[in-house]
Design an enzyme around this catalytic site. Structure first.
Site, mmCIF file in Angstrom:
data_model
loop_
_atom_site.group_PDB
_atom_site.id
_atom_site.type_symbol
_atom_site.label_atom_id
_atom_site.label_comp_id
_atom_site.label_asym_id
_atom_site.label_seq_id
_atom_site.Cartn_x
_atom_site.Cartn_y
_atom_site.Cartn_z
ATOM 1 N N ARG D 35 0.907 -0.985 -0.342
ATOM 2 C CA ARG D 35 -0.108 -0.153 -0.313
ATOM 3 C C ARG D 35 1.285 1.446 0.005
ATOM 4 N NH1 ARG D 35 -4.373 -0.649 4.167
ATOM 5 N NH2 ARG D 35 -2.964 -1.381 5.877
ATOM 6 N N HIS D 77 -3.294 -11.857 7.312
ATOM 7 C CA HIS D 77 -3.314 -12.554 6.538
ATOM 8 C C HIS D 77 -3.961 -13.719 5.976
ATOM 9 C CE1 HIS D 77 1.314 -13.671 8.753
ATOM 10 N NE2 HIS D 77 1.324 -12.831 7.899
ATOM 11 N N LYS D 95 4.750 -16.511 8.662
ATOM 12 C CA LYS D 95 4.337 -17.159 10.110
ATOM 13 C C LYS D 95 3.976 -16.095 10.998
ATOM 14 C CE LYS D 95 8.011 -15.373 12.604
ATOM 15 N NZ LYS D 95 7.109 -14.710 13.522
ATOM 16 N N ARG D 152 14.178 -17.913 24.100
ATOM 17 C CA ARG D 152 13.832 -16.526 22.748
ATOM 18 C C ARG D 152 14.257 -15.588 22.895
ATOM 19 N NH1 ARG D 152 14.272 -17.675 16.977
ATOM 20 N NH2 ARG D 152 14.252 -19.752 17.455
#
Lengths: 347, 347, 347, 347
Positions: D35, D77, D95, D152
């Site tokens: 966009r 998504h 993902k 993480r």
């Protein structure tokens, strides 16, 4: 049968020897001798059964003592060692064996003539990591050895009678001699003095040993480093090893990496053609055994069986010889010193 | 105004230059030249607007080109550089400046006479970590510099026309020259060849620079190491720094550690008296800036303003001079090579 | 005046206490008691002057003993501690204080009524690293504490009467309680049993403490980890700290890094606006002092002056309370257990 | 035959896809759609041959486009994916697959009915390290898997439409699902919000997955950590693995270490009897291959052959399902959420 030991010197290293002789079932500490009564008092707790004394002659005269362990300043090793040998005692000396080749030769000769055990406490030879590394090399896991690079640096501990080379390099030289089983052809060394305003005592030194066939062993010892590093790389044609003595468990890493050269006449005109081989890394399990404990056991066994220790007098002499030559190279600002002349003593 | 650049050489380093000249708002890549059309094709995607050609003469003859960036084998630097200067172009050369002092001097002299910018791509000078280190030293945070110890080792990448010393040491020599701003008095170096069966191309080298006043700078470069190490220690009387270029964020660590010497006449008889100071460790934030981007900006600015680059021809010449002397020392098996004779060119 | 101590338990931890009580000028080990004569023999060398005995009653009955140090399995702490207090002795107990809140409360109450010192050997509180961290937090260097994340994992050492939570987590809980000075509102925990085929003894556990105001403290303890990790992160609004107890010297690292939030009504509709602040890293010098030596000194001083120890009975009770609640949460497969009900004993 | 791809979204991840689709010989980027025209301009250099447009409908209407790659915010998504599938295009989605199970199910069902490939870019599945780890587990090198522990954490990068769990945990969940090939029975999770003053967006989260048979998988994701950690431990009955994604070369370490239990009825009364096995550490060579390149190749191959990708829609749905359940657990302050009810869509 226990070997009955007297320890001479209760300063920095002596207490470690007392502790390990006490802990070993093969040895017994009968006496500890030092000039300083305060030190003797401090070590008494380590072995309350051992007599403490400032009288060296009395110790050497005792018939219930089999061996003398010497942990005194380096310049006193020869005098004390000879006195002990002449009193019929087996001798263990803290590294390095002596302050000069001449002194070391005298010790080796005296021990030989009297049939007594003379051993140098090159502790690293008895560490599980070095033994593992020795096993790898002997099994030809590494192929032809291309180079050794050793870094042993940290802040202090300044010694009062030796420089950083004589203090730290005996460790690395003993490991290299043990691993390679070869004598270097020449040595060059550099050093610098910063702490000592009289510029007598090097606190940084670099040393290189040349071996026939292109093998190069290089050493960096340093008392002024802000960080502590104990890194020893052995590069081989098949595999290479990095031995990091500060790693708590993975001290040895074996790298299945190397180069493959494709030299042909045609290519040689344009340079070398090399390709790389990059494989696995493997860190063999290293037992958690105290090297000093293994060392005192080995000493006791050699005394009992009248056998040559791994780090016997001849071994210690080879190390002193390199140190003396390196020191001479430092004073000559890096001039190469030949090591191929025969030694006076064939031990 | 954008500096219009032609890049000569589209092999290993050229594409990095093309990418950075393209990304910089101060420069524009007008042409890329290489003998190998396949390489030209590969780099076209990096800058579709740049012309690609195998015709060097045509490039040098174009009047819409201000500067030539040379990223070709070392032995071609002098010839290409001179041709570019004689064509009136400013020149950026990949390190080292040339394959010999004589060649380097010729380049410096040519640029001086023509009033053109000659710069060497000693990229590390433009890295945030080295700039931070330079700032610390210039602010006298470290005190007197006692020693520099540099280790730059890894497996490969073998170069075809230079040995490991000429390939890797220019990085470290440029950093040391930049940080210290002093010229060494002499150099000694050793090397060994293992990959090259003709024993022409060293793949391991050790080099030591002696400076007046006891400062020692030592370098280990190695193409055969199983591990990659980029470690640079600067030991000072006040603080010391470890610069580890492989650390993603904490590249620079400043150690507030050192020794305090207490030399007196009395003590001097028995050795040195030293105590230790152990303080905090500090890791200054290092910006995440691409050194090559800073380098090309600096080149563009120097070209635009006709100023001397930090790594100008004279700088590059000093590095080549040490390399040549070190190479001579290697061939002399470690003989000391004096560096104090004046250079022919006073740049 | 020296505090005269008897040590009960000569297994894993007892010898450490004997050694440190012996080394401290403020304490003297008068007796060592254990049911196993072989153990008594082994510890005799640590302090030849101490009597060794299997007769607990005799020890408690001696009037020349001021304090009892208990280093026995956890389930025996309460019985031995009460007996010692009732015999009029001050008590030091190995962590955790007791096997249940009820037992711990009884000990605290008994000590309070008798005006005796009851201290728990939460050794980490006396380590230089934790003291440094406590100083940073108390000086508001970190700002508001956002979270604590603790990882204490290694292979073994399996205990016979407690699971991994009761064995390892007391260390981390004591550090968190000491640093934050706040009580958590609730606890949840998970565990798994692999070594124990009867599925009674967890060898892996995760625990989370919720505090009012969004502070979260999380713990991972594990006897099955192939690697040893001792990592403790404290995240604050101003700075954050990583405390790595395995680092030989740089145990504490202070990161001047964080986020700056820019929440406005407009932005809140689309999500949060956050920018980052990335600054220096600083590793304060940590003294090399043996925590156990500091701990025994503190115990001796508290006994002498009749003062509350930092890790007094009430402190130990708070830790046991969390352990008991966490154990209950594990059995409830992670159900949240409230910790806000008042304790029976107001110590 | 090359797969002709249009990339939707040119923000953070899109350029990586464009670069890799461009580099792959199996794919060709025909168009890029966003966009924001400024973004389109920035990515043009990555592939000058690709058309750039803000008109999504036009892209979906082109018959010379085989597949759509979606790299837009998570909440878009589903809408974009459904539109692409309904336009007859194969779809690759960044993902996680979608923002809810309902959305993910709709995507999977749409792809199934139309016989189109739906793949989720769970990049880590295509990394050499995870493939190596998968190989070790499939070859039963580790024995029974006891636990997985994943950390993480780093400072930032805050996302605007998802919290830290939805941002970072998909990586670790995808790895665990791929490695174990098993569905967890339940999930519990905790989180805390610090940056978001509206307390909507968690920046720290802990999650635990329970599997039948005692296997526990635990995850720590954190946007506020001062240090970056990417550590993944898999504990097995035979061997254990530590996968450190930040290691440049030795990402995978296999530890031949574990416990041997000796539970008997007699011993069980007194606790567990455990002995330790400590063996070698082995770090297999990991190829230096770009995971994204492998991923786009796999996508192209699946499109060409109409095969199921490893990370197909059903795979992506399983990950979303755990994320949604974990989010629900966080909102319930750690209440356990069952994962065993059947999914609506049997993909």
């Amino acid at each position: 049968m226990q070997v009955r030991v007297a320890v001479i010197g209760a300063g920095y290293w002596g207490p470690n020897l007392i502790r390990n002789f006490t802990a070993s079932p093969r040895t017994r500490v009968v006496a500890v001798c030092d000039r300083d009564p305060a030190r003797l008092q401090r070590v008494q707790a380590l072995n309350p059964a051992a007599a403490t004394t400032t009288d060296l002659e009395a110790v050497l005269g005792r018939t219930d003592i089999d061996a003398i362990a010497i942990a005194t300043p380096v310049h006193t090793h020869a005098g004390l060692g000879l006195a002990a040998l002449r009193a019929g005692k087996h001798v263990l000396v803290e590294k390095p064996l002596a302050a000069s080749v001449a002194q070391a030769e005298e010790l080796v000769e005296e021990a030989r003539q009297r049939g007594l055990v003379l051993m140098v406490d090159h502790t690293f030879l008895y560490s599980p990591a070095v033994r593992k590394l020795k096993g790898l090399i002997d099994a030809d896991e590494l192929g032809e050895i291309y180079y050794v690079d050793s870094v042993r640096i940290n802040l202090g501990l300044f010694q009062h009678d030796v420089n950083v080379l004589w203090d730290l390099a005996p460790h690395d030289l003993s490991i290299v001699d043990h691993l390679l089983g070869r004598a270097p052809a020449s040595v060059t060394a550099f050093g610098a003095c910063h702490a000592d305003i009289h510029k007598q005592t090097e606190d940084i030194a670099y040393m290189s040993l040349d071996y026939d066939g292109g093998l190069l062993a290089s050493f960096h010892v340093n008392w002024l480093s802000p960080v502590k590093i104990r890194q020893f790389i052995v590069g081989g044609s098949k595999k290479s090893v990095v031995y990091n003595d500060l790693e708590p468990t993975e001290k040895i890493k074996v790298y299945d990496r190397g180069i493959i050269t494709h030299n042909t006449d045609v290519e040689a005109r344009h340079g070398i053609m090399v390709s790389y081989r990059v494989g696995d890394v493997w860190s063999p399990h290293i037992e958690q055994v105290e090297p000093l404990q293994t060392m005192v056991s080995h000493f006791a066994e050699c005394v009992t069986r009248r056998e040559r220790p791994i780090s016997d007098g001849a071994f210690g002499l080879r190390i002193v010889r390199i140190l003396e030559a390196a020191q001479s190279s430092i004073k000559g600002r890096g001039q190469r010193v030949n090591l191929l002349r025969p030694l006076r003593v064939v031990a």
